[in-house]
Write an enzyme that holds these catalytic residues in place. Structure first.
Site, mmCIF file in Angstrom:
data_model
loop_
_atom_site.group_PDB
_atom_site.id
_atom_site.type_symbol
_atom_site.label_atom_id
_atom_site.label_comp_id
_atom_site.label_asym_id
_atom_site.label_seq_id
_atom_site.Cartn_x
_atom_site.Cartn_y
_atom_site.Cartn_z
ATOM 1 C CD GLN A 343 -1.450 -2.218 2.218
ATOM 2 O OE1 GLN A 343 -0.278 -2.574 2.224
ATOM 3 N NE2 GLN A 343 -2.375 -2.766 2.985
ATOM 4 C CD GLN A 365 -1.692 -3.493 -1.948
ATOM 5 O OE1 GLN A 365 -0.666 -4.137 -2.153
ATOM 6 N NE2 GLN A 365 -2.532 -3.811 -0.976
ATOM 7 C CG ASP A 366 -4.234 0.612 -1.220
ATOM 8 O OD1 ASP A 366 -4.903 -0.161 -1.925
ATOM 9 O OD2 ASP A 366 -4.140 0.480 0.012
ATOM 10 C CG ASP A 387 -7.592 -3.604 -3.319
ATOM 11 O OD1 ASP A 387 -8.260 -4.288 -4.103
ATOM 12 O OD2 ASP A 387 -7.133 -4.040 -2.247
ATOM 13 N NE ARG A 455 -9.011 -6.870 -3.295
ATOM 14 C CZ ARG A 455 -8.130 -7.471 -2.483
ATOM 15 N NH1 ARG A 455 -8.317 -8.739 -2.130
ATOM 16 N NH2 ARG A 455 -7.081 -6.826 -2.019
#
Length: 549
Positions: A343, A365-366, A387, A455
């Site tokens: 993240q 990520q993120d 994500d 998701r």
């Protein structure tokens, strides 16, 4: 005051949007609507909230109670809870030697968003204490603020869970009770103060055919507005060579006036082309700040904080903003921590009525943390892996390019991870007329990486793709689980009128919460209804489609 002709800001549109809901949500709202608007027993009111037992044990000691009286009572309880929580966090922050660095960083997150919650509940109480009736716009504003208090509380808990240990059980107990007070207050607020709004929407839905024909026709037309409508109160220049007013972005942000409320227009910061290695935070009192660069990959704000390096997801952001009315144009926001460090946020926005135009968000990520409140992204590029568009704002991304990248070995890509935690929040992610294509590293890989539309990060995760292009690398199932069957019945995932080889819905997931929708439902996720864009976007100069295309 000066009227500034901004060549980078053009065109604008108008019309209608709001949130579609799952069958479970419909069931909840039908039962909620059965509550008499005059007076009802305490258990009747409390049974229509997510925490009936907690509600009853903390209710006013009356057999009969009027819904607005209950609403004011629990809003007051929520404000008191917020103040107690912030006081406790402040006490912990005064004893840094007792805690690890990661815990201290998490507590700093909790302090920042706890302070915001006090503001939001104070504004809510001020508005509802003197009236039982709110205008549609007032109700939407307060609905957004109350929804954000729940998001803030949940973010604090997430940050604490990323540390080795939380300070003590007392803090977790305050978090738990606060969440219940906020959730009960939100449920009662929706029944007591937004009833008129809901009735108007149901009336509109009864005229579907005629109304939506008009909407779709009007949505095809972009009205031409003069960019001189953008009012700039003051302009400063950031240039590292010293030829501007400031050499750093942070210095320019500090120089912006406090608490302008947008009365005199924007404080504009022009950031000349260059690479700015700065961690920028725009605090709540630097409202209506407009930041304009020289273009994507010309003006670059970059950092490399990550969870792997000890930061929380929340404070890993290269650029963070919570001030209302923030606008960014022609800027790249970047986090270079890389996929290996998990993240790592490029931009985090918890700014109500914030807009980003012709910007790029680069990470893995993120990448883009659309944290809370109402946001709009237009003609932006978003790069990431896991994500990489996440958070719990009410947000519309329009005419954007979404580029999944090549993740680590063994990972899959999930474009969205929406974080709605409460059935009554007005939050979710709407992706409208965007292009979803592979970034160059993913496009040239061996093709084994699975890429999904999203998701469910939280229980009521809400995401809609409409009128967008999806390339062939999107997995035929479309969506993937977070953990087993978590949230599959309570989420709301929907697709409408998408194009491209990845848009075929015939083999999509069969979850109760997944839907292929029509225009009647999709219009609820447009700029005009979903984020009330017609009321605030014209002043930003950022072009938008108010409705479906």
């Amino acid at each position: 005051m000066v009227l500034c002709n901004l060549s980078v800001l053009v065109k604008i549109s108008m019309a209608i949007s709001e949130l579609s809901i799952t069958l479970f949500m419909v069931y909840f709202l039908i039962n909620f609507a059965s509550l008499a608007s005059s007076s009802s027993s305490a258990d009747t009111i409390c049974n229509l909230t997510p925490y009936p037992t907690f509600c009853e044990s903390n209710s006013p000691s009356k057999d009969q109670a009027e819904i607005h009286e209950y609403g004011r009572f629990f809003a007051s309880k929520s404000l008191s809870s917020s103040k107690k929580f912030l006081s406790l966090v402040s006490k912990y922050l005064k004893s840094p030697s007792k805690f690890s660095m990661s815990t201290m960083l998490a507590l700093q997150d909790c302090h920042l968003i706890g302070d915001l919650n006090i503001d939001f509940w104070s504004k809510t109480l001020h508005s509802i204490n003197s009236t039982n009736t709110l205008s549609s716009s007032e109700a939407e504003n307060l609905h957004s603020l109350i929804s954000a208090t729940l998001t803030n509380h949940d973010t604090c808990l997430d940050s604490l869970q990323q540390t080795a240990s939380s300070p003590d059980d007392d803090l977790l107990s305050h978090l738990s009770n606060g969440t219940k007070f906020y959730s009960i207050s939100l449920a009662i607020f929706k029944r007591g103060w937004t009833n008129k709004v809901n009735k108007e929407r149901k009336l509109a839905e009864s005229n579907n055919n005629l109304m939506y024909e008009r909407i779709i026709r009007r949505g095809r037309k972009l009205l031409q507005l003069d960019p001189d409508n953008v009012v700039v109160n003051q302009l400063v220049v950031v240039n590292p060579d010293g030829s501007g007013n400031y050499t750093t972005i942070n210095d320019a942000v500090s120089a912006a006036p406090n608490n302008t409320g947008g009365i005199n227009g924007f404080f504009m910061i022009y950031v000349v082309a260059g690479i700015y290695e700065e961690y920028v935070s725009v605090p709540k009192y630097k409202q209506y700040l407009m930041m304009v660069g020289d273009g994507i990959n010309q003006t670059i704000i970059t950092g490399n904080r990550s969870v792997a390096a000890g930061w929380t997801t929340f404070n890993s952001a290269t650029f963070a903003v919570v001030a209302q009315g923030f606008v960014a144009v022609n800027i790249t926001f970047r986090n270079t921590a890389g996929a290996i460090n998990h993240q790592a946020v490029a931009l985090r926005s918890g700014a109500d009525l914030s807009a980003f135009y012709n910007c790029s968000f680069e990470g893995y990520q993120d990448t883009l943390y659309t944290h809370s409140l109402r946001q709009f992204y237009r003609n932006c590029d978003i790069y990431g892996t896991v994500d990489f568009i996440f958070g719990n704002a009410a947000v519309v991304l329009q005419d954007c390019n979404i580029y999944p990248r090549l993740p680590l070995d063994g990972q899959f890509n999930a474009i969205t991870a929406q974080g709605r935690t409460d059935i009554n929040q007005n939050t979710g992610t709407s992706i409208h007329n965007c292009n979803i294509t592979a970034a160059s590293d993913l496009a040239t890989s061996n093709g084994t990486t699975k890429t999904y539309l999203g998701r469910p990060w939280k229980q009521y995760s809400t995401t809609v793709y409409m009128q967008s292009f999806m390339d062939s690398f999107i997995d035929p199932s479309g969506w993937t689980e977070w953990s087993g069957d978590f949230a599959l019945d309570t989420l709301y995932y929907a697709e409408f009128d998408n194009q491209g080889p990845g848009s075929n819905t015939s083999n999509r997931v069969t979850w109760l919460g997944y839907h292929v929708i029509n225009a009647t439902d999709a219009v609820n996720f447009t700029v005009s209804l979903y984020i009330q864009g017609d009321a605030w976007l014209p002043a930003t100069g950022v072009p938008y489609y108010a409705d479906l295309l």
